[in-house]
Design a protein around this motif. Structure first.
Motif, PDB file in Angstrom:
ATOM      1  N   ALA A  17       0.903  -1.129   0.048  1.00  0.00           N
ATOM      2  CA  ALA A  17       0.243  -0.109  -0.013  1.00  0.00           C
ATOM      3  C   ALA A  17       0.671   1.297   0.000  1.00  0.00           C
ATOM      4  O   ALA A  17       0.634   2.337  -0.560  1.00  0.00           O
ATOM      5  CB  ALA A  17      -0.985  -0.060   1.234  1.00  0.00           C
ATOM      6  N   SER A  21       0.886   4.874  -2.708  1.00  0.00           N
ATOM      7  CA  SER A  21       0.775   6.391  -2.352  1.00  0.00           C
ATOM      8  C   SER A  21       1.467   7.249  -2.985  1.00  0.00           C
ATOM      9  O   SER A  21       1.863   8.414  -2.212  1.00  0.00           O
ATOM     10  CB  SER A  21       0.842   6.342  -0.761  1.00  0.00           C
ATOM     11  OG  SER A  21       1.920   5.965  -0.608  1.00  0.00           O
ATOM     12  N   ASP A 200       9.256   4.967  -2.924  1.00  0.00           N
ATOM     13  CA  ASP A 200       8.219   5.422  -3.791  1.00  0.00           C
ATOM     14  C   ASP A 200       8.574   6.902  -4.070  1.00  0.00           C
ATOM     15  O   ASP A 200       9.673   7.260  -3.758  1.00  0.00           O
ATOM     16  CB  ASP A 200       6.896   5.656  -2.880  1.00  0.00           C
ATOM     17  CG  ASP A 200       7.017   6.215  -1.469  1.00  0.00           C
ATOM     18  OD1 ASP A 200       7.624   7.202  -1.186  1.00  0.00           O
ATOM     19  OD2 ASP A 200       6.205   5.660  -0.599  1.00  0.00           O
ATOM     20  N   GLY A 250       5.547   8.396   0.474  1.00  0.00           N
ATOM     21  CA  GLY A 250       4.408   8.855  -0.242  1.00  0.00           C
ATOM     22  C   GLY A 250       4.276  10.208  -0.943  1.00  0.00           C
ATOM     23  O   GLY A 250       5.575  10.944  -0.964  1.00  0.00           O
ATOM     24  N   ARG A 267       2.978  12.175   3.716  1.00  0.00           N
ATOM     25  CA  ARG A 267       2.959  11.616   5.166  1.00  0.00           C
ATOM     26  C   ARG A 267       4.176  11.826   5.837  1.00  0.00           C
ATOM     27  O   ARG A 267       5.142  11.261   5.464  1.00  0.00           O
ATOM     28  CB  ARG A 267       2.415  10.369   4.980  1.00  0.00           C
ATOM     29  CG  ARG A 267       2.203   9.556   6.344  1.00  0.00           C
ATOM     30  CD  ARG A 267       1.862   8.107   6.347  1.00  0.00           C
ATOM     31  NE  ARG A 267       1.778   7.676   7.739  1.00  0.00           N
ATOM     32  CZ  ARG A 267       1.560   6.320   7.934  1.00  0.00           C
ATOM     33  NH1 ARG A 267       1.639   5.492   6.892  1.00  0.00           N
ATOM     34  NH2 ARG A 267       1.290   6.045   9.079  1.00  0.00           N
ATOM     35  N   TYR A 326      -2.105   8.600   5.228  1.00  0.00           N
ATOM     36  CA  TYR A 326      -1.618   7.001   4.498  1.00  0.00           C
ATOM     37  C   TYR A 326      -1.803   7.153   3.205  1.00  0.00           C
ATOM     38  O   TYR A 326      -0.738   6.609   2.538  1.00  0.00           O
ATOM     39  CB  TYR A 326      -2.446   6.053   5.189  1.00  0.00           C
ATOM     40  CG  TYR A 326      -1.981   4.692   4.733  1.00  0.00           C
ATOM     41  CD1 TYR A 326      -1.340   3.879   5.590  1.00  0.00           C
ATOM     42  CD2 TYR A 326      -2.700   4.170   3.681  1.00  0.00           C
ATOM     43  CE1 TYR A 326      -1.092   2.840   5.246  1.00  0.00           C
ATOM     44  CE2 TYR A 326      -2.481   2.950   3.104  1.00  0.00           C
ATOM     45  CZ  TYR A 326      -1.834   2.100   4.073  1.00  0.00           C
ATOM     46  OH  TYR A 326      -1.435   0.652   3.626  1.00  0.00           O
ATOM     47  N   SER A 327      -2.737   7.756   2.599  1.00  0.00           N
ATOM     48  CA  SER A 327      -2.817   7.829   1.153  1.00  0.00           C
ATOM     49  C   SER A 327      -3.179   9.533   0.756  1.00  0.00           C
ATOM     50  O   SER A 327      -3.729  10.070   1.924  1.00  0.00           O
ATOM     51  CB  SER A 327      -3.873   6.997   0.638  1.00  0.00           C
ATOM     52  OG  SER A 327      -5.199   7.159   1.260  1.00  0.00           O
ATOM     53  N   GLY A 344      -6.278  10.297   3.309  1.00  0.00           N
ATOM     54  CA  GLY A 344      -6.778   8.872   3.754  1.00  0.00           C
ATOM     55  C   GLY A 344      -6.492   8.636   5.207  1.00  0.00           C
ATOM     56  O   GLY A 344      -5.098   8.873   5.537  1.00  0.00           O
ATOM     57  N   GLY A 397      -7.161   3.942  -0.216  1.00  0.00           N
ATOM     58  CA  GLY A 397      -6.777   4.410  -1.555  1.00  0.00           C
ATOM     59  C   GLY A 397      -7.801   5.494  -1.606  1.00  0.00           C
ATOM     60  O   GLY A 397      -8.963   5.729  -1.515  1.00  0.00           O
ATOM     61  N   GLN A 462      -7.993  -1.067  -3.442  1.00  0.00           N
ATOM     62  CA  GLN A 462      -6.595  -0.777  -2.686  1.00  0.00           C
ATOM     63  C   GLN A 462      -5.894   0.404  -3.218  1.00  0.00           C
ATOM     64  O   GLN A 462      -5.021   1.130  -2.543  1.00  0.00           O
ATOM     65  CB  GLN A 462      -5.559  -1.837  -2.880  1.00  0.00           C
ATOM     66  CG  GLN A 462      -4.201  -1.855  -2.272  1.00  0.00           C
ATOM     67  CD  GLN A 462      -4.397  -2.170  -1.067  1.00  0.00           C
ATOM     68  OE1 GLN A 462      -5.038  -2.858  -0.427  1.00  0.00           O
ATOM     69  NE2 GLN A 462      -3.317  -1.751  -0.252  1.00  0.00           N
ATOM     70  N   GLY A 463      -5.943   0.913  -4.552  1.00  0.00           N
ATOM     71  CA  GLY A 463      -5.261   1.930  -5.061  1.00  0.00           C
ATOM     72  C   GLY A 463      -6.071   2.451  -6.279  1.00  0.00           C
ATOM     73  O   GLY A 463      -6.887   1.640  -6.963  1.00  0.00           O
TER      74      GLY A 463
END
Length: 466
Positions: A17, A21, A200, A250, A267, A326-327, A344, A397, A462-463
């Protein structure tokens, strides 16, 4: 994943996950007009389309092979009556269907061949694939050289989208336009120092020179390094990074104060990354400048004035924290020209219901990103279909996209562990944008079964491809 529903898969799902992000948002230079909400438009009809990941979906009786559901936009909103299912079993898609293939975990969208329609890239360690946009939607899949994480941006500022491919200890820029065989005009590779893991990255123009830059999250085992900014140039990414000054994961780049410089929103975490699942969560804004990341920053949490909710951390005895941030996704929900940020909060407890999840909208403005006018939504909000249930993780997501082309971005929120006819089938909700912000009027909600897609344990939502 920020929940104990299936503890044997927690660590794996957290890592997956996190890779989802890092959406791509392009921002304007100082002399340019404010950007509109980016449109992922596979069929070129002017309406934003959705590519929804279901990485643990069963394909050809193979568990966790994974798939993507494509839902096209229209004047009435999302058109769930004519979905498209893409997996390793789809005709022409290279690679074999196999258990834990997790197809669809890593995606990126952009017009890679310059034909005016968005293309979809799905990353994988073995056989990454690009599906080309057309008037009939996505098709003509092409195998690409290895890349386990992908992104799209215009790094050299020539007006053509470039493909960014994270693999083999470096980030490769494959300059567009790409041919339909997947061949770029040329390539440039940024090699990471000391083989650090780049988990990421976010893409956007932070210094306002018309070339997209990249902010990369680095880590080593359970430790984080401060995120690093790499300037885009006419020949590729600058090889000397500049630290953002913060430990982040992310992120998106969006010009939230409309000063012509893209701002990095991510984040914020501690240096010890293994504790992230217990964090209350925080969003760090690093404002852009002519030299990229500036010293002007802001930290936003659920304790920030105007932001709904309260910071709630966790530990290994009481469970997971809220994980605010988180997202993340960027888009102009209100149509005022300032990008807003969807946050998120999948570990949010709703009343006594643990880890039900929520989404908070932070609004951009001349003063930057603040808590003023922030909105929060969960499955217990009046008008929202469904009900808050433990471990749904609503908000794992998020995406902001204008699916009905009314110049206001709509929020798409995923809850991959929403139970349908099966446990963890997943679902998605579409909230309409309006002048006042997000609204619960005319919400659309759907899961894999309504799209004629495999449902059992699919983790649908999920995304979303950005």
């Amino acid at each position: 994943m920020p929940h104990p529903k299936s503890r044997r898969t927690v660590a794996r799902c957290v890592a997956l996950a996190a890779l989802l992000s890092a959406p791509v948002t392009l921002s304007a230079g100082p002399a340019a007009a404010a950007p509109k909400t980016p449109v992922v438009d596979f069929n070129g009809d002017g309406y934003a389309d959705l590519a929804i990941s279901a990485p643990r979906g069963t394909v050809s009786d193979v568990l966790s092979a994974g798939y993507i559901s494509v839902v096209y936009g229209s004047a009435a909103g999302v058109d769930t009556a004519h979905p498209q299912l893409i997996s390793r079993a789809t005709e022409g898609v290279p690679g074999d269907v196999h258990e834990w293939g997790l197809f669809g975990t890593r995606t990126a969208a952009g017009d890679l061949d310059g034909d005016g329609r968005t293309d979809l890239v799905v990353g994988d360690w073995n056989d990454p694939v690009v599906l080309w946009g057309s008037a009939d939607g996505l098709g003509d899949p092409t195998k690409l050289p290895g890349a386990y994480q992908v992104g799209v941006g215009d790094i050299n500022g020539d007006g053509h989208a470039d493909l960014l491919a994270n693999h083999d200890g470096g980030l490769q820029v494959r300059f567009g336009p790409l041919t339909r065989a997947g061949v770029p005009v040329s390539t440039d590779t940024l090699t990471y120092e000391d083989e650090d893991d780049a988990s990421d990255f976010a893409v956007g123009d932070m210094n306002g020179d018309g070339k997209d830059d990249v902010v990369i999250t680095h880590g080593f085992e359970e430790m984080q390094y401060q995120s690093a900014y790499y300037k885009g140039t006419s020949t590729g990414l600058a090889k000397t990074p500049k630290s953002t000054g913060y430990y982040t994961v992310g992120g998106v780049v969006a010009d939230v104060n409309k000063d012509g410089y893209g701002d990095f929103i991510a984040r914020q975490v501690s240096q010890v990354s293994e504790t992230m699942q217990y964090d209350a969560g925080a969003v760090r804004v690093v404002y852009g400048s002519s030299s990229g990341p500036s010293t002007r920053t802001a930290k936003i949490t659920q304790d920030t004035a105007g932001v709904p909710g309260v910071d709630e951390a966790g530990d290994n005895t009481v469970g997971y924290g809220d994980q605010f941030g988180y997202s993340l996704a960027a888009g102009d929900v209100t149509g005022d020209g300032y990008p807003d940020i969807a946050v998120g909060v999948p570990g949010e407890d709703i009343g006594s219901v643990r880890d039900a999840g929520s989404v908070v909208l932070l609004k951009g403005g001349a003063a930057g990103l603040t808590g003023t006018g922030a909105q929060a939504f969960d499955q217990s909000t009046s008008g929202v279909p469904g009900a808050s249930e433990a471990n749904d993780n609503f908000g794992v997501g998020v995406l902001l996209a204008d699916v009905n082309a009314n110049n206001r971005a709509d929020l798409i929120a995923g809850a991959p562990q929403e139970d349908g006819a099966y446990v963890d089938s997943g679902a998605a909700w579409v909230f309409r944008g309006s002048k006042a912000g997000l609204t619960t009027t005319n919400i659309a909600s759907f899961g894999p079964s309504s799209l004629e897609a495999p449902e059992n344990g699919a983790y649908f939502g999920q995304g979303f491809a950005h």
